[in-house]
Enzyme design. Sequence first.
Site, PDB file in Angstrom:
ATOM      1  N   ASP A 259      22.119  17.453 -11.279  1.00  0.00           N
ATOM      2  CA  ASP A 259      22.314  16.024 -11.016  1.00  0.00           C
ATOM      3  C   ASP A 259      23.001  15.320 -12.187  1.00  0.00           C
ATOM      4  OD1 ASP A 259      20.068  16.494 -12.546  1.00  0.00           O
ATOM      5  OD2 ASP A 259      18.816  14.977 -11.590  1.00  0.00           O
ATOM      6  N   GLY A 260      22.597  15.678 -13.407  1.00  0.00           N
ATOM      7  CA  GLY A 260      23.236  15.084 -14.588  1.00  0.00           C
ATOM      8  C   GLY A 260      24.711  15.440 -14.619  1.00  0.00           C
ATOM      9  N   ASP A 289      15.749  23.819  -9.619  1.00  0.00           N
ATOM     10  CA  ASP A 289      14.617  23.035  -9.091  1.00  0.00           C
ATOM     11  C   ASP A 289      14.852  22.549  -7.663  1.00  0.00           C
ATOM     12  OD1 ASP A 289      13.485  23.402 -11.523  1.00  0.00           O
ATOM     13  OD2 ASP A 289      13.764  21.349 -12.237  1.00  0.00           O
ATOM     14  N   GLU A 388       5.964  23.041 -13.789  1.00  0.00           N
ATOM     15  CA  GLU A 388       5.910  22.579 -15.187  1.00  0.00           C
ATOM     16  C   GLU A 388       5.792  21.064 -15.353  1.00  0.00           C
ATOM     17  OE1 GLU A 388      10.742  23.006 -15.543  1.00  0.00           O
ATOM     18  OE2 GLU A 388       9.528  23.458 -17.277  1.00  0.00           O
ATOM     19  N   TYR A 444      11.651  31.245 -17.809  1.00  0.00           N
ATOM     20  CA  TYR A 444      13.001  31.629 -18.251  1.00  0.00           C
ATOM     21  C   TYR A 444      13.412  32.990 -17.710  1.00  0.00           C
ATOM     22  CZ  TYR A 444      12.942  27.519 -21.179  1.00  0.00           C
ATOM     23  OH  TYR A 444      12.900  26.221 -21.590  1.00  0.00           O
ATOM     24  N   ILE A 446      12.711  33.979 -14.757  1.00  0.00           N
ATOM     25  CA  ILE A 446      13.150  33.737 -13.371  1.00  0.00           C
ATOM     26  C   ILE A 446      14.593  33.251 -13.319  1.00  0.00           C
ATOM     27  CG2 ILE A 446      12.823  32.172 -11.409  1.00  0.00           C
ATOM     28  CD1 ILE A 446       9.810  32.493 -11.814  1.00  0.00           C
TER      29      ILE A 446
HETATM   30  N1  LIG Z   1      24.587   9.835 -16.411  1.00  0.00           N
HETATM   31  C1  LIG Z   1      25.398  10.765 -16.911  1.00  0.00           C
HETATM   32  N2  LIG Z   1      26.706  10.508 -17.085  1.00  0.00           N
HETATM   33  C2  LIG Z   1      27.529  11.452 -17.574  1.00  0.00           C
HETATM   34  N3  LIG Z   1      27.123  12.682 -17.919  1.00  0.00           N
HETATM   35  C3  LIG Z   1      25.839  13.008 -17.773  1.00  0.00           C
HETATM   36  C4  LIG Z   1      24.904  12.073 -17.259  1.00  0.00           C
HETATM   37  N4  LIG Z   1      23.692  12.668 -17.229  1.00  0.00           N
HETATM   38  C5  LIG Z   1      23.879  13.917 -17.695  1.00  0.00           C
HETATM   39  N5  LIG Z   1      25.146  14.130 -18.031  1.00  0.00           N
HETATM   40  C6  LIG Z   1      25.742  15.350 -18.586  1.00  0.00           C
HETATM   41  O1  LIG Z   1      25.550  16.422 -17.662  1.00  0.00           O
HETATM   42  C7  LIG Z   1      25.297  17.627 -18.363  1.00  0.00           C
HETATM   43  C8  LIG Z   1      24.103  18.308 -17.838  1.00  0.00           C
HETATM   44  O2  LIG Z   1      23.053  17.386 -17.594  1.00  0.00           O
HETATM   45  P1  LIG Z   1      21.560  17.814 -17.461  1.00  0.00           P
HETATM   46  O3  LIG Z   1      20.809  16.674 -16.912  1.00  0.00           O
HETATM   47  O4  LIG Z   1      21.083  18.333 -18.748  1.00  0.00           O
HETATM   48  O5  LIG Z   1      21.566  19.051 -16.543  1.00  0.00           O
HETATM   49  P2  LIG Z   1      21.782  19.186 -15.009  1.00  0.00           P
HETATM   50  O6  LIG Z   1      23.198  18.846 -14.730  1.00  0.00           O
HETATM   51  O7  LIG Z   1      21.495  20.607 -14.797  1.00  0.00           O
HETATM   52  O8  LIG Z   1      20.835  18.238 -14.366  1.00  0.00           O
HETATM   53  C9  LIG Z   1      25.142  17.273 -19.816  1.00  0.00           C
HETATM   54  O9  LIG Z   1      26.270  17.708 -20.505  1.00  0.00           O
HETATM   55  C10 LIG Z   1      25.001  15.779 -19.826  1.00  0.00           C
HETATM   56  O10 LIG Z   1      25.590  15.195 -20.960  1.00  0.00           O
HETATM   57  O1  LIG Z   2      14.762  24.642 -21.455  1.00  0.00           O
HETATM   58  P1  LIG Z   2      15.951  24.057 -20.815  1.00  0.00           P
HETATM   59  O2  LIG Z   2      17.159  24.873 -20.938  1.00  0.00           O
HETATM   60  O3  LIG Z   2      16.166  22.652 -21.241  1.00  0.00           O
HETATM   61  O4  LIG Z   2      15.698  24.005 -19.230  1.00  0.00           O
HETATM   62  C1  LIG Z   2      14.457  23.751 -18.683  1.00  0.00           C
HETATM   63  C2  LIG Z   2      14.563  22.801 -17.564  1.00  0.00           C
HETATM   64  O5  LIG Z   2      15.625  23.011 -16.700  1.00  0.00           O
HETATM   65  C3  LIG Z   2      15.150  22.990 -15.372  1.00  0.00           C
HETATM   66  O6  LIG Z   2      15.217  24.298 -14.932  1.00  0.00           O
HETATM   67  C4  LIG Z   2      15.949  22.069 -14.494  1.00  0.00           C
HETATM   68  O7  LIG Z   2      17.287  22.414 -14.518  1.00  0.00           O
HETATM   69  P2  LIG Z   2      18.231  22.228 -13.275  1.00  0.00           P
HETATM   70  O8  LIG Z   2      17.474  21.621 -12.136  1.00  0.00           O
HETATM   71  O9  LIG Z   2      19.326  21.356 -13.740  1.00  0.00           O
HETATM   72  O10 LIG Z   2      18.702  23.605 -12.944  1.00  0.00           O
HETATM   73  C5  LIG Z   2      13.740  22.505 -15.398  1.00  0.00           C
HETATM   74  O11 LIG Z   2      12.905  23.045 -14.417  1.00  0.00           O
HETATM   75  C6  LIG Z   2      13.328  22.835 -16.776  1.00  0.00           C
HETATM   76  O12 LIG Z   2      12.475  21.875 -17.272  1.00  0.00           O
HETATM   77 MG   LIG Z   3      18.857  18.040 -13.681  1.00  0.00          MG
END
Ligand SMILES: Nc1ncnc2c1ncn2[C@@H]1O[C@H](COP(=O)(O)OP(=O)(O)O)[C@@H](O)[C@H]1O
Ligand SMILES: O=P(O)(O)OC[C@H]1O[C@](O)(COP(=O)(O)O)[C@@H](O)[C@@H]1O
Ligand SMILES: [Mg+2]
Length: 790
Positions: A259-260, A289, A388, A444, A446
């Site tokens: 989502d990020g 997740d 978690e 980890y 998994i």
């Molecule tokens: N609101 C946002 N705007 C722009 N980039 C974002 C935002 N939130 C997260 N990111 C970027 O997305 C990447 C991954 O985000 P993260 O939340 O850690 O993982 P995931 O994408 O797996 O949910 C990171 O490099 C982070 O800087």
């Molecule tokens: O230890 P890290 O690399 O930050 O990742 C752990 C986190 O990533 C997650 O797997 C979630 O990541 P995504 O949903 O973005 O794949 C969480 O369940 C967990 O808290």
């Molecule tokens: Mg995420």
Amino acid sequence: MASHIILPKEEEEEEGLGVAVEADHDSPEPPRYQAEPVPKALPFSATCVRISRDSYPNLRALRNASAVSLRDDDADFVKLEEGDYGYVLDDVQHLTDYLPELPTFPNPLQDHPAYSTVKQYFVNADDTVPEKVVVQKNSPRGVHFRRAGPRQRVYFEPEDVKACIVTCGGLCPGLNTVIRELVCGLSHMYNVNDVFGIQNGYKGFYSSNYLPMTPKSVNDIHKRGGTVLGTSRGGHDTRKIVDNIQDRGINQVYIIGGDGTQKGAYEIFKEIRRRGLKVAVAGIPKTIDNDIAVIDKSFGFDTAVEEAQRAIDAAHVEASSAENGIGLVKLMGRYSGFIAMCATLASRDVDCCLIPESPFYLEGEGGLFEYIERRLKENNHMVIVVAEGAGQDLIAKSIPAADQLDASGNKLLLDVGLWLTHKIKDYCKSKKMEMTIKYIDPTYMIRAIPSNASDNVYCTLLAHSAIHGAMAGYSSTVGMVHGRHAYIPFHRVTSTRNKVKITDRMWARLLSSTNQPSFLTQKDIDEAREADRLANRPPVPAGTSELREHTEKHPASESANGSGDVQEPLASESPRPHQPATVFAATTTSAPASSATTCVEDSRTLEDDMGATGPPETPERDTETPPQEAEETERTKEEKQKPEQPETPERSEPPPRAAEHARADDAQPAADVDTFNPDGCTTPQPAHGSEWPDDHGSSSSPRREKTKPEPEPAGASGKRPDVASSSKFNLFAFRSFSRDKKKGEKSGVALAATAEGRAPSQQDRPAQGKTWEEADKDKGKKARWKRFWK
Ligand SMILES: Nc1ncnc2c1ncn2[C@@H]1O[C@H](COP(=O)(O)OP(=O)(O)O)[C@@H](O)[C@H]1O
Ligand SMILES: O=P(O)(O)OC[C@H]1O[C@](O)(COP(=O)(O)O)[C@@H](O)[C@@H]1O
Ligand SMILES: [Mg+2]
């Protein structure tokens, strides 16, 4: 036999056919496109009506169109196309939205030996995929998404394409498969050979060299876990990223992440559009997740659930080999407990599953300790699965820790598994109970494995959908929606998070499968329902002041506005009074028969609240009454009407607890509340709620060793009644009712007399010339008239 095929709309338009033409296999091949670009072949999106939310004319369509809240700047990019019968297309961005004069080219797939044999390989340009497949007569229809797939005309010539691929966020099984299939798909389908890998996530755009990738260099990577490109959290600097895209002449950007990452992809797209660059951005959702909204499931999720079984099996072996053995397994799930829920449902060895969405408590009646004690007495061992993110509020109370964030701004979690292990040990010690507990944290391990077969296929299709979309000029997230691949606007997947709904049938199935307490108070249930209602509420107007007002009113929807990544689990801050809900599971109720009517009413109110069904066709609903107001008016109306309803014995109030918690097996369950779509999952699927065998706990699974406690009379000791046994009770009650009904068909009048313990008297006999049935009807009519005049 000739099979009938409807020619794709694009083909019809360009060949001047105008109407759908049925073709059969004997008919000659339709002529191929000429190599010359045809300017009029702009995609549908180029001609679609752009509708600002402020000026949207049809309130009903608007309500149907969007249950998501949008930030003001996101709302500017929304493309809604309205059609007949409440059809609304939530369209994705296209190059021609800001570069209208772009030429198109024939899709090279038409000459590809593998694909050109498939007659209908190109999708119809107007094909869409509905967001909702279960609807009621008056419920919102949801929006449609553009169907993914190859278009007949593309916006890039293969030799001009310069593509790059990046992976961001946490690891997930299948990342390498997606990378492989992007590289191979671009090369094999579209003859694109300029593909680069960006290393270590977003920051790699501006801080590392770009890696050239070829089908040969990625040939075997799908057999490895992790990502060959490396990944990271943080490092998203929109300006620097787009500067590099521009400087290096990249025109297709494939972004794999959660989502990020998708939020980041959207920011990149917006900057690209602002600069007027001919660059397509394709987001491929990755999350172990399974917390990304709209899509059926994320790739790697099946693999994770499957691998979690191995940890659960180990925990079960350890627990069952010790006296009073407890196996505790922690699984991933920061905000959403899908892995824990599905692994539990698949395993059948799990006695208790704890997830972030469902708050729990340890001590007192209906608490975890009480359940553990009972379960050990019954079975000598038990297995607990905890996601978690579960119980973080409880841990914070006993271990004060500074709130720490990771590089992406995600809150770092405290180890719930370790904390729970200590708490359980302390409790058993205080009770002088001998026990052994083994804590397994496979998280980890998994996510580090390569994807399984079904995920590999899914990854391939996702990669291909992304390629077809980018070649056709679209910028969006791709994903499977009800089994069909679709292009989903970025705002849809970034504005909400997919979570397990504890008011959903899936969670009820889990509760009935494990027999664990629901741990829920009435307050929790109300809050969960309210959250459901908010999630289904009419859209928020784009105007800043209205949005702010709305956000203040509904803080629970904050994250839906995209304001932050962290969304607190439902009701996590509520103090946990030691008063368990008597019965929660939607599939069961131990309420007395007299509460059946209450159940029906309860369920209807819930549906209304959730916006799943509108009230009976009232003209107000369809006119210009603001939707929220209309809903309130309806509710007020209903409340006003209630006292006027005739008092029948069925309507008498059940005891307060039963009335509070009695829910809807007897009544129809709230429609379309299943958030998780198990259909696409390779893990064993639970039976449909209503078809769930009442003895599933013991006999339906050979692996299940549990002995079921004898059913206790509901509410006898103030304890939560056994869910499965109350379900049996209901089934029994239903069967005997059916038998009685059959008998009664002969004569309800005679039966009533029998029930009163007397022989049917002369008074009960039908009047002369009338049958028993007619006499019954007459009696019913009289009763109705009597009630009416009263
Ligand atoms: N609101 C946002 N705007 C722009 N980039 C974002 C935002 N939130 C997260 N990111 C970027 O997305 C990447 C991954 O985000 P993260 O939340 O850690 O993982 P995931 O994408 O797996 O949910 C990171 O490099 C982070 O800087
Ligand atoms: O230890 P890290 O690399 O930050 O990742 C752990 C986190 O990533 C997650 O797997 C979630 O990541 P995504 O949903 O973005 O794949 C969480 O369940 C967990 O808290
Ligand atoms: Mg995420």
